[in-house]
Design a protein around this motif. Structure first.
Motif, mmCIF file in Angstrom:
data_model
loop_
_atom_site.group_PDB
_atom_site.id
_atom_site.type_symbol
_atom_site.label_atom_id
_atom_site.label_comp_id
_atom_site.label_asym_id
_atom_site.label_seq_id
_atom_site.Cartn_x
_atom_site.Cartn_y
_atom_site.Cartn_z
ATOM 1 N N LEU A 285 -46.037 76.013 -5.144
ATOM 2 C CA LEU A 285 -45.333 76.566 -4.001
ATOM 3 C C LEU A 285 -43.885 76.159 -4.183
ATOM 4 O O LEU A 285 -43.567 74.964 -4.206
ATOM 5 C CB LEU A 285 -45.915 75.988 -2.708
ATOM 6 C CG LEU A 285 -45.346 76.496 -1.407
ATOM 7 C CD1 LEU A 285 -45.662 77.974 -1.224
ATOM 8 C CD2 LEU A 285 -45.905 75.685 -0.245
ATOM 9 N N PHE B 295 -46.120 86.526 -3.429
ATOM 10 C CA PHE B 295 -46.624 86.033 -2.145
ATOM 11 C C PHE B 295 -45.707 84.930 -1.657
ATOM 12 O O PHE B 295 -45.325 84.050 -2.422
ATOM 13 C CB PHE B 295 -48.053 85.498 -2.284
ATOM 14 C CG PHE B 295 -49.080 86.588 -2.381
ATOM 15 C CD1 PHE B 295 -49.650 87.125 -1.238
ATOM 16 C CD2 PHE B 295 -49.459 87.087 -3.615
ATOM 17 C CE1 PHE B 295 -50.588 88.147 -1.318
ATOM 18 C CE2 PHE B 295 -50.392 88.100 -3.712
ATOM 19 C CZ PHE B 295 -50.961 88.633 -2.564
ATOM 20 N N LYS B 296 -45.323 85.007 -0.374
ATOM 21 C CA LYS B 296 -44.473 83.959 0.202
ATOM 22 C C LYS B 296 -45.098 83.493 1.510
ATOM 23 O O LYS B 296 -45.907 84.198 2.112
ATOM 24 C CB LYS B 296 -43.041 84.434 0.400
ATOM 25 C CG LYS B 296 -42.839 85.386 1.551
ATOM 26 C CD LYS B 296 -41.345 85.662 1.762
ATOM 27 C CE LYS B 296 -41.120 86.418 3.032
ATOM 28 N NZ LYS B 296 -40.794 85.634 4.180
ATOM 29 N N THR B 297 -44.683 82.311 1.924
ATOM 30 C CA THR B 297 -45.199 81.773 3.176
ATOM 31 C C THR B 297 -44.743 82.647 4.339
ATOM 32 O O THR B 297 -43.621 83.151 4.336
ATOM 33 C CB THR B 297 -44.716 80.330 3.387
ATOM 34 O OG1 THR B 297 -43.292 80.283 3.267
ATOM 35 C CG2 THR B 297 -45.341 79.372 2.375
ATOM 36 N N ARG B 298 -45.637 82.827 5.303
ATOM 37 C CA ARG B 298 -45.286 83.622 6.492
ATOM 38 C C ARG B 298 -44.261 82.892 7.350
ATOM 39 O O ARG B 298 -43.450 83.523 8.011
ATOM 40 C CB ARG B 298 -46.531 83.930 7.317
ATOM 41 C CG ARG B 298 -47.472 84.906 6.646
ATOM 42 C CD ARG B 298 -48.649 85.242 7.557
ATOM 43 N NE ARG B 298 -49.626 86.060 6.853
ATOM 44 C CZ ARG B 298 -49.630 87.383 6.838
ATOM 45 N NH1 ARG B 298 -48.690 88.043 7.486
ATOM 46 N NH2 ARG B 298 -50.555 88.043 6.168
ATOM 47 N N SER C 187 -42.432 80.630 -2.196
ATOM 48 C CA SER C 187 -43.273 81.607 -2.887
ATOM 49 C C SER C 187 -44.298 80.895 -3.756
ATOM 50 O O SER C 187 -44.102 79.750 -4.166
ATOM 51 C CB SER C 187 -42.405 82.518 -3.762
ATOM 52 O OG SER C 187 -41.491 83.239 -2.969
ATOM 53 N N LEU C 188 -45.377 81.606 -4.062
ATOM 54 C CA LEU C 188 -46.462 81.053 -4.874
ATOM 55 C C LEU C 188 -46.367 81.515 -6.327
ATOM 56 O O LEU C 188 -46.049 82.676 -6.602
ATOM 57 C CB LEU C 188 -47.817 81.496 -4.311
ATOM 58 C CG LEU C 188 -48.203 80.932 -2.956
ATOM 59 C CD1 LEU C 188 -49.463 81.606 -2.444
ATOM 60 C CD2 LEU C 188 -48.404 79.434 -3.049
ATOM 61 N N VAL D 243 -49.833 83.252 3.942
ATOM 62 C CA VAL D 243 -48.907 83.902 3.009
ATOM 63 C C VAL D 243 -48.981 85.411 3.184
ATOM 64 O O VAL D 243 -49.962 85.946 3.701
ATOM 65 C CB VAL D 243 -49.207 83.528 1.525
ATOM 66 C CG1 VAL D 243 -48.974 82.058 1.279
ATOM 67 C CG2 VAL D 243 -50.597 83.951 1.109
ATOM 68 N N LEU E 126 -55.664 85.826 -1.195
ATOM 69 C CA LEU E 126 -54.265 85.829 -0.759
ATOM 70 C C LEU E 126 -53.996 86.965 0.219
ATOM 71 O O LEU E 126 -53.290 86.777 1.217
ATOM 72 C CB LEU E 126 -53.330 85.929 -1.960
ATOM 73 C CG LEU E 126 -53.257 84.704 -2.854
ATOM 74 C CD1 LEU E 126 -52.491 85.024 -4.130
ATOM 75 C CD2 LEU E 126 -52.621 83.527 -2.126
ATOM 76 N N ASP F 106 -37.865 79.582 2.835
ATOM 77 C CA ASP F 106 -39.016 80.375 2.413
ATOM 78 C C ASP F 106 -39.553 79.781 1.119
ATOM 79 O O ASP F 106 -38.805 79.196 0.335
ATOM 80 C CB ASP F 106 -38.610 81.837 2.157
ATOM 81 C CG ASP F 106 -38.263 82.569 3.438
ATOM 82 O OD1 ASP F 106 -39.000 82.404 4.430
ATOM 83 O OD2 ASP F 106 -37.262 83.302 3.447
#
Length: 156
Positions: free
Chosen positions: A65, A37-40, A49-50, A19, A13, A47
């Motif tokens: 997700l 962790f989130k998507t860029r 997150s994982l 992310v 990750l 947005d």
């Protein structure tokens, strides 16, 4: 990725181009990996997150997700466009879904539950499912990747 240890998942990750970590690494011992962790890039304007699930041996068994949670009043303006953007993304990655529902409905989703609209079989083992989940009075778009082989359930 499935079966990887928490340490291996964390390293992958941190090296990912898709992310980014949203908390200092020193907090991972307290919080774990869920939600940090989130998507860029946003997907459909949201947005995401994982969140992770682990098997009894400590290996990765599930990844979700999840977008930010929004009220049902945002269904047409925000949640549906995000959901619609995920469909071709997942289809390009995993092929035609084995189950697809063209309608995203929030009614009938129990608090803490997910209602899947699309289902893909993953190469080798496992499934990917797209749908919506309810968190209290709010809803989010969720993509769930699991080692389980989920089968579609026909409704009468």
């Amino acid at each position: 990725l499935f079966g990887d240890s928490r340490e291996t998942v964390l390293e992958k990750l941190k090296a990912s181009k898709f992310v980014e970590m949203t908390a200092a690494e020193t907090f991972i011992g307290r919080t774990g990996l869920n939600g940090i962790f989130k998507t860029r890039s946003q997907v459909g304007g949201l947005d995401a997150s994982l969140y992770f699930g682990w098997n009894d041996e400590g290996g990765l068994s599930e990844i979700s997700l999840q977008t930010e949670a929004l009220p049902a009043s945002q269904l047409e303006s925000t949640l549906k466009p995000c959901w619609k953007e995920f469909i071709p993304l997942l289809t390009n990655l995993y092929g035609k879904p084995i189950h697809a529902n063209d309608h995203l409905q929030l009614s009938g989703i129990a608090d803490g539950a997910m209602n899947g609209t699309h289902l893909w079989k993953l190469e080798g083992k496992g499934s990917a499912m797209l749908g919506a989940a309810r968190e209290g009075d709010n809803y989010q778009i969720v993509v769930r990747f699991t080692t389980k082989n989920i089968e579609p359930v026909p409704l009468p």
